[in-house]
Design a protein around this motif. Structure first.
Motif, short mmCIF file in Angstrom:
data_model
loop_
_atom_site.label_atom_id
_atom_site.label_comp_id
_atom_site.label_asym_id
_atom_site.label_seq_id
_atom_site.Cartn_x
_atom_site.Cartn_y
_atom_site.Cartn_z
N UNK A 1 0.85 -1.19 0.00
CA UNK A 1 0.00 0.00 0.00
C UNK A 1 0.88 1.24 0.00
N UNK A 2 0.28 2.41 0.01
CA UNK A 2 1.03 3.67 -0.14
C UNK A 2 1.93 3.96 1.06
N UNK A 3 1.71 3.30 2.17
CA UNK A 3 2.56 3.54 3.34
C UNK A 3 3.80 2.67 3.38
N UNK A 4 3.74 1.48 2.80
CA UNK A 4 4.82 0.51 2.98
C UNK A 4 5.42 -0.02 1.68
N UNK A 5 5.05 0.54 0.55
CA UNK A 5 5.60 0.10 -0.73
C UNK A 5 7.11 0.30 -0.74
N UNK A 6 7.86 -0.79 -0.85
CA UNK A 6 9.31 -0.73 -0.87
C UNK A 6 9.95 -0.55 0.50
N UNK A 7 9.18 -0.68 1.57
CA UNK A 7 9.71 -0.52 2.93
C UNK A 7 9.25 -1.69 3.80
N UNK A 8 9.77 -2.91 3.58
CA UNK A 8 9.30 -4.07 4.33
C UNK A 8 9.58 -3.98 5.82
N UNK A 9 10.69 -3.33 6.22
CA UNK A 9 10.97 -3.24 7.67
C UNK A 9 9.98 -2.29 8.35
N UNK A 10 9.53 -1.27 7.64
CA UNK A 10 8.52 -0.37 8.20
C UNK A 10 7.19 -1.11 8.37
N UNK A 11 6.87 -1.98 7.40
CA UNK A 11 5.64 -2.78 7.54
C UNK A 11 5.73 -3.70 8.75
N UNK A 12 6.87 -4.38 8.90
CA UNK A 12 7.04 -5.29 10.04
C UNK A 12 6.90 -4.54 11.36
N UNK A 13 7.49 -3.37 11.44
CA UNK A 13 7.42 -2.57 12.67
C UNK A 13 6.00 -2.11 12.96
N UNK A 14 5.28 -1.65 11.92
CA UNK A 14 3.90 -1.20 12.10
C UNK A 14 2.99 -2.37 12.47
N UNK A 15 3.17 -3.50 11.80
CA UNK A 15 2.34 -4.67 12.10
C UNK A 15 2.59 -5.14 13.54
N UNK A 16 3.85 -5.14 13.96
CA UNK A 16 4.16 -5.52 15.34
C UNK A 16 3.52 -4.56 16.33
N UNK A 17 3.55 -3.27 16.01
CA UNK A 17 2.94 -2.28 16.90
C UNK A 17 1.44 -2.48 17.05
N UNK A 18 0.74 -2.71 15.95
CA UNK A 18 -0.70 -2.94 16.01
C UNK A 18 -1.00 -4.25 16.74
N UNK A 19 -0.20 -5.29 16.50
CA UNK A 19 -0.41 -6.57 17.19
C UNK A 19 -0.21 -6.43 18.70
N UNK A 20 0.75 -5.60 19.12
CA UNK A 20 0.96 -5.38 20.56
C UNK A 20 -0.25 -4.69 21.18
N UNK A 21 -0.78 -3.68 20.48
CA UNK A 21 -1.99 -3.02 20.99
C UNK A 21 -3.13 -4.04 21.08
N UNK A 22 -3.28 -4.87 20.05
CA UNK A 22 -4.37 -5.85 20.05
C UNK A 22 -4.19 -6.86 21.17
N UNK A 23 -2.98 -7.36 21.38
CA UNK A 23 -2.75 -8.35 22.44
C UNK A 23 -3.07 -7.77 23.81
N UNK A 24 -2.63 -6.53 24.05
CA UNK A 24 -2.85 -5.94 25.37
C UNK A 24 -4.32 -5.65 25.64
N UNK A 25 -5.01 -5.08 24.68
CA UNK A 25 -6.40 -4.66 24.92
C UNK A 25 -7.41 -5.78 24.73
N UNK A 26 -7.10 -6.81 23.94
CA UNK A 26 -8.03 -7.95 23.86
C UNK A 26 -8.04 -8.70 25.19
N UNK A 27 -6.90 -8.75 25.90
CA UNK A 27 -6.85 -9.41 27.20
C UNK A 27 -7.68 -8.66 28.23
N UNK A 28 -7.71 -7.33 28.13
CA UNK A 28 -8.48 -6.51 29.06
C UNK A 28 -9.98 -6.58 28.80
N UNK A 29 -10.34 -6.81 27.52
CA UNK A 29 -11.77 -6.77 27.14
C UNK A 29 -12.50 -8.00 27.62
#
Length: 186
Positions: free
Chosen positions: A158-186
């Motif tokens: 997509x327009x945010x990560x085209x040609x930047x695979x490490x940025x995608x990995x970092x963003x995906x990890x960040x969203x997954x951390x938010x999901x892991x923390x808040x799904x446990x609380x819900x």
């Protein structure tokens, strides 16, 4: 003028690995990554176009055609709004849930309704166009509905990560951390 949506991951750069979610105010919606060069470049071109249209509006109004100048002014305002909306597109997180902002629509999913957020290998759209290529996508799977399709939040092409695979990995990890923390609380 500060543009907070362009400096989304400044806190990630300043804070070490000791904090998974380094934000003090977790109720505020934030994008855990910076907009990519394709998105920023497209918005910059739209803003450049808007500046030319605004200049034309001034010339037309100075020539005595107020209605033509007003039409150009409204057109420039529409182009500026489109550029700003283009910059806001993406995945946003907060304590309330996960928000997917598209050009025309925005959808929010509370953490309690999310079953899993994970990275998968699948065909993804290239820069949002109908053409698909093989890539990775961060998908959201909602719980409770058996027929729900996985919703892609981020992709490597997509327009945010085209040609930047490490940025995608970092963003995906960040969203997954938010999901892991808040799904446990819900």
């Amino acid at each position: 003028m500060p543009l907070p949506f362009l400096t989304a991951d400044r806190d990630f750069d300043e804070v070490g690995e000791d904090l998974a979610l380094p934000f003090a105010d977790r109720d505020q919606w934030r994008r855990p990554y910076r907009p990519g060069p394709w998105r920023v470049g497209a918005a910059a071109l739209l803003l450049l176009l808007a500046s030319y249209v605004l200049f034309a509006a001034v010339i037309i109004a100075a020539a005595g055609n107020a209605s033509g100048g007003m039409v150009c002014l409204v057109l420039a305002a529409v182009v500026i709004v489109c550029a700003m909306r283009l910059l806001r597109m993406g995945a946003w997180v907060s304590a309330a849930g996960l928000r997917r902002v598209r050009f025309f629509t925005t959808s929010t999913t509370p953490w309690a309704q999310i079953t899993v957020v994970r990275t998968v290998q699948q065909p993804v759209r290239w820069l949002g166009l109908p053409r698909t290529v093989q890539g990775q996508a961060l998908v959201l799977i909602r719980g409770g509905h058996s027929g729900d399709e996985p919703t892609p939040l981020l992709t490597t092409h997509n327009a945010d990560f085209m040609g930047r695979p490490e940025a995608f990995d970092r963003a995906a990890d960040g969203v997954e951390v938010w999901a892991d923390e808040y799904r446990q609380r819900a």
